[in-house]
Design a protein around this motif. Structure first.
Motif, PDB file in Angstrom:
ATOM      1  N   LEU A 181      62.453  81.406 -20.876  1.00 16.47           N
ATOM      2  CA  LEU A 181      62.393  80.094 -21.269  1.00 16.47           C
ATOM      3  C   LEU A 181      63.820  79.280 -20.971  1.00 16.47           C
ATOM      4  CD1 LEU A 181      61.357  77.549 -22.363  1.00 16.47           C
ATOM      5  CD2 LEU A 181      61.854  78.456 -24.629  1.00 16.47           C
ATOM      6  N   ILE A 182      64.824  80.519 -21.292  1.00 22.23           N
ATOM      7  CA  ILE A 182      66.262  80.043 -21.103  1.00 22.23           C
ATOM      8  C   ILE A 182      66.541  79.729 -19.813  1.00 22.23           C
ATOM      9  CG2 ILE A 182      68.737  80.983 -21.648  1.00 22.23           C
ATOM     10  CD1 ILE A 182      67.768  82.508 -23.922  1.00 22.23           C
ATOM     11  N   GLY A 183      66.324  80.728 -18.739  1.00 21.13           N
ATOM     12  CA  GLY A 183      66.369  80.462 -17.471  1.00 21.13           C
ATOM     13  C   GLY A 183      65.620  79.315 -16.941  1.00 21.13           C
ATOM     14  N   ALA A 184      64.628  79.121 -17.289  1.00 16.31           N
ATOM     15  CA  ALA A 184      63.756  77.882 -16.870  1.00 16.31           C
ATOM     16  C   ALA A 184      64.725  76.625 -17.527  1.00 16.31           C
ATOM     17  CB  ALA A 184      62.293  78.001 -17.291  1.00 16.31           C
ATOM     18  N   ILE A 185      65.024  76.538 -18.718  1.00 19.35           N
ATOM     19  CA  ILE A 185      65.804  75.556 -18.824  1.00 19.35           C
ATOM     20  C   ILE A 185      67.089  75.218 -18.304  1.00 19.35           C
ATOM     21  CG2 ILE A 185      66.884  74.574 -21.128  1.00 19.35           C
ATOM     22  CD1 ILE A 185      64.751  75.688 -22.835  1.00 19.35           C
ATOM     23  N   VAL A 186      67.570  76.371 -18.045  1.00 20.97           N
ATOM     24  CA  VAL A 186      68.870  76.139 -17.076  1.00 20.97           C
ATOM     25  C   VAL A 186      68.623  75.573 -16.032  1.00 20.97           C
ATOM     26  CG1 VAL A 186      70.682  77.397 -15.862  1.00 20.97           C
ATOM     27  CG2 VAL A 186      70.171  78.208 -18.110  1.00 20.97           C
ATOM     28  N   VAL A 187      67.376  76.005 -15.023  1.00 22.47           N
ATOM     29  CA  VAL A 187      66.930  75.115 -13.880  1.00 22.47           C
ATOM     30  C   VAL A 187      66.781  73.716 -14.166  1.00 22.47           C
ATOM     31  CG1 VAL A 187      65.419  75.338 -11.903  1.00 22.47           C
ATOM     32  CG2 VAL A 187      66.292  77.584 -12.850  1.00 22.47           C
ATOM     33  N   ILE A 188      65.988  73.473 -15.036  1.00 22.80           N
ATOM     34  CA  ILE A 188      65.933  72.138 -15.362  1.00 22.80           C
ATOM     35  C   ILE A 188      67.044  71.343 -15.540  1.00 22.80           C
ATOM     36  CG2 ILE A 188      64.838  70.455 -16.966  1.00 22.80           C
ATOM     37  CD1 ILE A 188      62.420  72.515 -17.185  1.00 22.80           C
ATOM     38  N   GLY A 189      68.029  72.040 -16.365  1.00 26.92           N
ATOM     39  CA  GLY A 189      69.327  71.368 -16.387  1.00 26.92           C
ATOM     40  C   GLY A 189      70.199  71.101 -15.496  1.00 26.92           C
ATOM     41  N   LEU A 190      70.155  72.044 -14.467  1.00 22.36           N
ATOM     42  CA  LEU A 190      70.843  71.803 -13.405  1.00 22.36           C
ATOM     43  C   LEU A 190      70.435  70.636 -12.479  1.00 22.36           C
ATOM     44  CD1 LEU A 190      71.469  75.701 -12.093  1.00 22.36           C
ATOM     45  CD2 LEU A 190      73.187  73.868 -12.764  1.00 22.36           C
ATOM     46  N   PHE A 191      68.955  70.563 -12.329  1.00 18.91           N
ATOM     47  CA  PHE A 191      68.619  69.173 -11.686  1.00 18.91           C
ATOM     48  C   PHE A 191      68.970  68.099 -12.376  1.00 18.91           C
ATOM     49  CE2 PHE A 191      65.952  72.492  -9.294  1.00 18.91           C
ATOM     50  CZ  PHE A 191      66.128  71.993  -8.248  1.00 18.91           C
ATOM     51  N   ALA A 192      68.943  68.220 -13.759  1.00 14.65           N
ATOM     52  CA  ALA A 192      69.295  67.097 -14.534  1.00 14.65           C
ATOM     53  C   ALA A 192      70.797  66.545 -14.181  1.00 14.65           C
ATOM     54  CB  ALA A 192      69.135  67.361 -16.017  1.00 14.65           C
ATOM     55  N   LEU A 193      71.615  67.469 -14.129  1.00 10.55           N
ATOM     56  CA  LEU A 193      72.847  67.579 -13.834  1.00 10.55           C
ATOM     57  C   LEU A 193      73.089  66.907 -12.317  1.00 10.55           C
ATOM     58  CD1 LEU A 193      75.945  67.851 -14.552  1.00 10.55           C
ATOM     59  CD2 LEU A 193      75.846  70.166 -13.745  1.00 10.55           C
ATOM     60  N   LEU A 194      72.172  67.412 -11.452  1.00 10.36           N
ATOM     61  CA  LEU A 194      72.148  66.948  -9.953  1.00 10.36           C
ATOM     62  C   LEU A 194      71.973  65.424 -10.013  1.00 10.36           C
ATOM     63  CD1 LEU A 194      72.599  67.881  -7.100  1.00 10.36           C
ATOM     64  CD2 LEU A 194      69.938  68.191  -6.879  1.00 10.36           C
ATOM     65  N   ALA A 195      70.993  65.066 -10.904  1.00 12.34           N
ATOM     66  CA  ALA A 195      70.656  63.614 -11.007  1.00 12.34           C
ATOM     67  C   ALA A 195      71.529  62.783 -11.449  1.00 12.34           C
ATOM     68  CB  ALA A 195      69.137  63.547 -11.636  1.00 12.34           C
ATOM     69  N   VAL A 196      72.415  63.278 -12.404  1.00 12.12           N
ATOM     70  CA  VAL A 196      73.535  62.582 -13.009  1.00 12.12           C
ATOM     71  C   VAL A 196      74.662  62.345 -11.751  1.00 12.12           C
ATOM     72  CG1 VAL A 196      75.547  62.663 -14.629  1.00 12.12           C
ATOM     73  CG2 VAL A 196      73.192  63.297 -15.230  1.00 12.12           C
ATOM     74  N   ALA A 197      74.938  63.365 -11.019  1.00 12.38           N
ATOM     75  CA  ALA A 197      75.851  63.480 -10.034  1.00 12.38           C
ATOM     76  C   ALA A 197      75.346  62.242  -9.136  1.00 12.38           C
ATOM     77  CB  ALA A 197      75.944  64.759  -9.258  1.00 12.38           C
ATOM     78  N   LEU A 198      74.203  62.104  -8.468  1.00 11.04           N
ATOM     79  CA  LEU A 198      73.523  61.382  -7.615  1.00 11.04           C
ATOM     80  C   LEU A 198      73.610  59.932  -8.116  1.00 11.04           C
ATOM     81  CD1 LEU A 198      70.522  63.499  -6.286  1.00 11.04           C
ATOM     82  CD2 LEU A 198      72.622  62.870  -4.886  1.00 11.04           C
ATOM     83  N   ALA A 199      73.164  59.718  -9.489  1.00 12.84           N
ATOM     84  CA  ALA A 199      73.204  58.405 -10.062  1.00 12.84           C
ATOM     85  C   ALA A 199      74.781  57.839 -10.206  1.00 12.84           C
ATOM     86  CB  ALA A 199      72.727  58.613 -11.470  1.00 12.84           C
ATOM     87  N   ARG A 200      75.768  58.858 -10.338  1.00 11.73           N
ATOM     88  CA  ARG A 200      77.091  58.455 -10.256  1.00 11.73           C
ATOM     89  C   ARG A 200      77.637  57.814  -9.083  1.00 11.73           C
ATOM     90  NH1 ARG A 200      80.260  59.846 -14.716  1.00 11.73           N
ATOM     91  NH2 ARG A 200      82.144  59.980 -13.285  1.00 11.73           N
ATOM     92  N   VAL A 201      77.159  58.613  -7.854  1.00 13.09           N
ATOM     93  CA  VAL A 201      77.469  58.100  -6.571  1.00 13.09           C
ATOM     94  C   VAL A 201      76.834  56.790  -6.219  1.00 13.09           C
ATOM     95  CG1 VAL A 201      77.426  58.773  -4.117  1.00 13.09           C
ATOM     96  CG2 VAL A 201      77.911  60.502  -5.863  1.00 13.09           C
TER      97      VAL A 201
END
Length: 414
Positions: free
Chosen positions: A305-325
């Protein structure tokens, strides 16, 4: 008698000037980009690296069975990443005017290749969908190229029609007709999952750049009706939808329940901390497409579950980066292209993870940047490179007029 001046002094001065000029040029190449640029670049590279590790782990067994080589699939994925990351970095150096000039030719070439898939013997059917083009020993998915072409084309057409986007007939309708036509070519091949992502990319990008929802309501309704008709027109798709709607799809010998059920078994087996990297049981021919569409299940099994949450968190961070651009983009092209890539990558990730979690029926959509698949990895990295070029130069001033030589164009910016 006076002593003549030494001839070596000008040489030293010239040498010093050359070193100083070299430092200036190096400083320009390595100059600090924006925080949004590095956030997007770092998150993308981290996801690619994670994907290479998980493709290696999840594909070992199937690669040995299919090719007699444990590292067959992983080696190919690594090679695609080796090409894809430099292409992404190169794309990040190109000016927005270059992408606009490339938009129509790219869309035309991609659509012609898709026509070859659906209308000639060069097309290959995989998993019930005709979406691969074979040229000799090389095969790829033109539908992925259409995604990138639509990103560029949408940026160009929004730039030209930015004053008419509130007019459905003269502004929005031409965009929907051309974009819908390109998506329709993919639909002819039966790849409903990719069609859903592309339609969401087109309509979602228009919404994010400010097109009124009331103007998009009719296209959304028409698209939903067409989606439903196509979904029930194929026996295999209808069976997958029916099995998904079953309250208790627990008969594991039932073909249409097998993949989704074993995906859930893999997640359950991982628990909180996982069984350890490389120790998945599902990849031993229990879970189809373990390195591709269902790689998130292997991540959940091996990393827990920890690894799965990390992956979801990375995509959330990617979404934040794209939204900022997207927020910082000051040109119509920058806003439209960034919005399209955002909906494409983040939307496809949500669909893939939702399929593994049985939120959606099996749609055959890979996890961006992580799943095995060279064409998808290369095109996704290329599209993110376009967004990085917007992050570098949100005003579209085209700093580098000669990217091959590294010479700077004259501009008012420094």
């Amino acid at each position: 008698m006076t002593t003549p001046p030494k001839a070596s002094r000008p040489a030293k001065t010239t040498e010093a000037s050359g070193v100083h000029a070299a430092r200036i040029r190096l400083g320009r190449v390595l100059r600090a980009e924006s925080g949004d640029y590095f956030l997007l670049l770092g998150t993308t590279i981290f996801l690619v690296a994670l994907g290479l590790v998980m493709v290696l782990s999840s594909s070992l067994v199937q690669s040995k069975l299919d090719e007699g080589d444990f590292l067959g699939q992983a080696s190919r994925q690594g090679l695609w990443a080796l090409f894809g990351v430099p292409i992404m970095l190169f794309a990040s150096r190109m000016p927005q005017k270059f992408w606009m000039a490339l938009a129509w030719p790219a869309l035309a070439v991609a659509c012609v290749m898709q026509v070859l898939v659906v209308a000639t013997p060069l097309g290959i059917e995989v998993g019930g969908n005709r979406n691969w083009l074979a040229l000799g020993s090389f095969s790829f998915q033109p539908s992925e190229a259409i995604k990138v072409a639509l990103v560029l084309w949408l940026g160009l057409i929004v730039t030209k029609k930015q004053d008419k986007l509130d007019d459905f007939v003269h502004g929005l309708l031409p965009i929907l007709l051309v974009g819908g036509g390109a998506i329709g070519l993919v639909l002819l091949g039966g790849d409903l999952g990719t069609v859903m992502v592309m339609a969401g990319m087109l309509l979602g990008a228009l919404f994010l750049i400010g097109v009124k929802l009331r103007l998009l309501l009719v296209p959304v309704i028409v698209g939903a009706v067409l989606f439903g008709i196509v979904a029930v027109s194929s026996d295999s798709r209808l069976r997958r939808i029916t099995s998904f709607l079953q309250e208790n799809c627990t008969t594991i010998d039932q073909e249409d329940c097998w993949q989704s059920q074993h995906g859930m078994f893999a997640l359950a087996n991982g628990g909180i901390f996982g069984v350890g990297l490389g120790n998945s049981a599902a990849k031993w021919s229990w879970l189809p497409a373990a390195d591709n569409d269902f790689i998130f299940a292997i991540i959940g099994e091996e990393l827990g579950l920890i690894g799965a949450i990390v992956v979801i968190g990375l995509f959330a961070l990617l979404a934040v980066a794209l939204a900022r651009v997207l927020r910082g983009a000051q040109t119509p092209f920058g806003r439209a292209a960034t919005a399209a890539v955002t909906v494409w990558v983040i939307g496809q990730a949500l669909v893939n993870i939702g399929v593994v979690l049985k939120v959606f029926p099996v749609l055959g959509v890979p996890l961006p940047l992580v799943s095995a698949g060279g064409t998808a990895l290369l095109t996704t990295l290329f599209a993110i490179g376009v967004v990085l070029s917007v992050a570098r130069d949100p005003e579209g001033t085209a700093r580098f007029s000669m990217p091959f030589t590294g010479r700077r164009a004259r501009s008012t910016t420094t």
